[in-house]
Design a protein around this motif. Structure first.
Motif, short mmCIF file in Angstrom:
data_model
loop_
_atom_site.label_atom_id
_atom_site.label_comp_id
_atom_site.label_asym_id
_atom_site.label_seq_id
_atom_site.Cartn_x
_atom_site.Cartn_y
_atom_site.Cartn_z
N PHE A 58 -4.63 34.53 28.49
CA PHE A 58 -5.01 34.15 29.85
C PHE A 58 -4.11 33.41 30.60
O PHE A 58 -3.57 33.67 31.80
N LEU A 59 -3.50 32.35 29.89
CA LEU A 59 -2.21 31.50 30.60
C LEU A 59 -1.03 32.41 30.69
O LEU A 59 -0.45 32.53 31.73
N TYR A 80 -1.82 34.67 33.70
CA TYR A 80 -2.19 34.02 34.97
C TYR A 80 -0.77 33.69 35.68
O TYR A 80 -0.63 33.55 36.73
N GLN A 93 2.03 34.39 34.61
CA GLN A 93 3.32 35.47 34.25
C GLN A 93 4.42 35.02 33.47
O GLN A 93 5.62 35.03 34.11
#
Length: 57
Positions: A44-45, A48, A50
């Protein structure tokens, strides 16, 4: 074939999203989700913010 792809093409991301969700729901190991939680957060990180994989250690 070209007319069919022109008709289906715009909906392909939506279809692939539903296929992936249904596959994850059906074959996922939902009882042991806590085991995979750090990996889920990392993905996810990365998505999110990029962050390129080459910059990760």
């Amino acid at each position: 074939m070209g007319k069919v792809m022109a008709l289906i093409g715009p909906y392909m991301p939506l279809v692939l999203t539903f296929v992936c969700l249904i596959t994850a729901w059906r074959f996922g190991d939902w009882r042991n989700w806590k085991k995979y939680y750090p990996t889920i957060l990392t993905v996810f990180l990365i998505m999110y913010f990029q962050i390129p994989i080459s910059k990760m250690k």
